[in-house]
Design a protein around this motif. Sequence first.
Motif, PDB file in Angstrom:
ATOM      1  N   LEU A 108      34.344  32.860  42.803  1.00  0.00           N
ATOM      2  CA  LEU A 108      33.279  31.751  42.277  1.00  0.00           C
ATOM      3  C   LEU A 108      32.847  31.944  40.907  1.00  0.00           C
ATOM      4  O   LEU A 108      32.243  30.943  40.483  1.00  0.00           O
ATOM      5  CB  LEU A 108      32.109  31.797  43.077  1.00  0.00           C
ATOM      6  CG  LEU A 108      32.325  31.697  44.949  1.00  0.00           C
ATOM      7  CD1 LEU A 108      30.862  31.827  45.558  1.00  0.00           C
ATOM      8  CD2 LEU A 108      32.681  30.296  44.916  1.00  0.00           C
ATOM      9  N   ASN A 109      33.200  32.936  40.180  1.00  0.00           N
ATOM     10  CA  ASN A 109      32.826  33.225  38.864  1.00  0.00           C
ATOM     11  C   ASN A 109      31.203  33.033  38.783  1.00  0.00           C
ATOM     12  O   ASN A 109      30.586  32.848  37.720  1.00  0.00           O
ATOM     13  CB  ASN A 109      33.208  32.078  37.956  1.00  0.00           C
ATOM     14  CG  ASN A 109      34.797  32.004  37.320  1.00  0.00           C
ATOM     15  OD1 ASN A 109      35.150  33.023  37.008  1.00  0.00           O
ATOM     16  ND2 ASN A 109      35.274  31.183  37.728  1.00  0.00           N
ATOM     17  N   CYS A 110      30.678  33.937  39.701  1.00  0.00           N
ATOM     18  CA  CYS A 110      29.336  34.340  39.536  1.00  0.00           C
ATOM     19  C   CYS A 110      29.271  35.750  38.919  1.00  0.00           C
ATOM     20  O   CYS A 110      29.978  36.699  39.604  1.00  0.00           O
ATOM     21  CB  CYS A 110      28.830  34.361  41.156  1.00  0.00           C
ATOM     22  SG  CYS A 110      28.536  32.565  41.520  1.00  0.00           S
ATOM     23  N   ILE A 160      33.324  24.513  42.298  1.00  0.00           N
ATOM     24  CA  ILE A 160      32.149  25.394  41.921  1.00  0.00           C
ATOM     25  C   ILE A 160      32.851  26.771  41.070  1.00  0.00           C
ATOM     26  O   ILE A 160      32.070  26.975  39.986  1.00  0.00           O
ATOM     27  CB  ILE A 160      31.290  26.037  43.230  1.00  0.00           C
ATOM     28  CG1 ILE A 160      30.590  24.824  43.695  1.00  0.00           C
ATOM     29  CG2 ILE A 160      30.496  27.183  42.858  1.00  0.00           C
ATOM     30  CD1 ILE A 160      29.883  25.324  45.081  1.00  0.00           C
ATOM     31  N   SER A 161      33.872  27.228  41.529  1.00  0.00           N
ATOM     32  CA  SER A 161      34.567  28.249  40.697  1.00  0.00           C
ATOM     33  C   SER A 161      34.889  27.691  39.373  1.00  0.00           C
ATOM     34  O   SER A 161      34.592  28.440  38.277  1.00  0.00           O
ATOM     35  CB  SER A 161      35.719  28.864  41.439  1.00  0.00           C
ATOM     36  OG  SER A 161      36.429  29.629  40.695  1.00  0.00           O
ATOM     37  N   LYS A 162      35.483  26.418  39.224  1.00  0.00           N
ATOM     38  CA  LYS A 162      35.652  25.918  37.798  1.00  0.00           C
ATOM     39  C   LYS A 162      34.593  25.484  37.015  1.00  0.00           C
ATOM     40  O   LYS A 162      34.441  25.846  35.860  1.00  0.00           O
ATOM     41  CB  LYS A 162      36.486  24.533  38.194  1.00  0.00           C
ATOM     42  CG  LYS A 162      37.974  24.884  38.851  1.00  0.00           C
ATOM     43  CD  LYS A 162      38.561  23.574  39.079  1.00  0.00           C
ATOM     44  CE  LYS A 162      39.918  23.772  39.581  1.00  0.00           C
ATOM     45  NZ  LYS A 162      40.491  22.573  39.851  1.00  0.00           N
ATOM     46  N   LEU A 163      33.350  25.131  37.854  1.00  0.00           N
ATOM     47  CA  LEU A 163      31.972  25.038  37.068  1.00  0.00           C
ATOM     48  C   LEU A 163      31.546  26.131  36.368  1.00  0.00           C
ATOM     49  O   LEU A 163      31.244  26.171  35.617  1.00  0.00           O
ATOM     50  CB  LEU A 163      30.964  24.404  38.231  1.00  0.00           C
ATOM     51  CG  LEU A 163      31.447  22.999  38.557  1.00  0.00           C
ATOM     52  CD1 LEU A 163      30.223  22.589  39.607  1.00  0.00           C
ATOM     53  CD2 LEU A 163      31.318  21.934  37.428  1.00  0.00           C
ATOM     54  N   GLY A 164      31.754  27.373  37.252  1.00  0.00           N
ATOM     55  CA  GLY A 164      31.273  28.432  36.659  1.00  0.00           C
ATOM     56  C   GLY A 164      32.163  28.988  35.685  1.00  0.00           C
ATOM     57  O   GLY A 164      31.363  29.758  34.407  1.00  0.00           O
TER      58      GLY A 164
END
Length: 436
Positions: A44-46, A346-350
């Motif tokens: 998720l790129n968190c 959401i992963s791309k946004l992150g």
Amino acid sequence: MWAYESNFYQIYPLGFTGAPFENDGILTSRILKVNDWIPHIKKLNCNAIYFSPVFESDTHGYNTRDYTKIDCRLGTNEDFANVTKNLHEAGIKVVLDGVFNHVGRGFWAFQDVLDKRWDSPYKDWFNISFDGNSNYNDGLWYEGWEGNYDLVKLNLRNEAVIQHIFSAIKGWIDEFDIDGLRLDVAYCLDHDFLRRLRSYCDSLKPDFLLLGELLHGDYNVFVNDSMLHSCTNYNCYKGLYSSFNSMNMFEIIHSLLRQFGPEQWTLYKGKHFLNFVDNHDVTRVASILTNPRHLPLIYAICYGMPGMPCVYYGSEWGAKADKSQGDPALRACFDKPVYNELSEWISKLGNAHMNSKALCYGDFRSVVLTNRQCIFERKVDGERVLVAINADENEYTAHFDAGCGTAVDLITGEPHDFGGGSTLPPYSAYFWKMER
């Protein structure tokens, strides 16, 4: 500060692991489940995780029994140290819930007061009158948090209480290497205590984050150089979803202009708040939006606006739950994570957020605003990103001076030409990084 460049993921551990609501005293290593979710969180790129309460409590975690011991329903201190070690090795910072305004009735010092009364050395740790009585017929009165007498308010003017809390925090850093605290009901905390807390934490670990739970009012009272680094942005929470439900983008943009806009009276320019579309205390966003097509778009605004975006576990794939069903419904246990179209978005946004200085630090300016569309600019040190949202079911063409002819979308990597206006398809969002 590392947090200002981070995407947060929130887990409510007792619900996440399926622990019983009442503390049954049975040691079970449920917290190790987090290890299985680390690849999902990374995907998720968190790069930061906020854990709701993990320490021994009576029931829901916010009624602490012992600040030094991981709740037996979650496991041992060694189990949690294993989890934090694995998170750190994956490049994920760890923030814990610091619940310092109150404790549970099962808190060891309060139990000593109930047993020894006037003879207890801890009677001044709380706001107590031996001339009254409580809802529990204790034969004494004590102050509860906002009338909740299962939450016993601590006396944060008592030096022994302060030193006990400071000792616990040092233990959390030594044992778990935590990177910060989210302070529960920070709006209730004594201001002098917060100043001492900031000074003490600064001495323990560089860039140790103090993030307060604030609702409304002037955030500058708490978020400043001597107290908190950041706070929860409840001022924008309602505007995020109601702007879509009422088809009135003016609501959220007005809030953002008031907080971060170019005018002299802007309240919070240069500050970084925690942005969220839901959390463990409110209805999940998939249950509150009237049009499911708006779900990706609300996350686009959350990641595009000034501040630090936070995703609540389960909501990244559209899990539903309504506050009217009770808090346990909001704090569900999922067998395993789901990665679907929303999760991928959401992963791309992150990825876009963590790799854009403008999205992390940029000023805020409204460029185009209608009831159903908005385009706003984030700009810092020559880097410009335009965040464009079309919440309508129809295509929309925006005509404005972009300041240059071309851009690249940070979400998709596709180029964009501003010649002849910018056409936004129905239910679309873009993060255009402007070419110089």
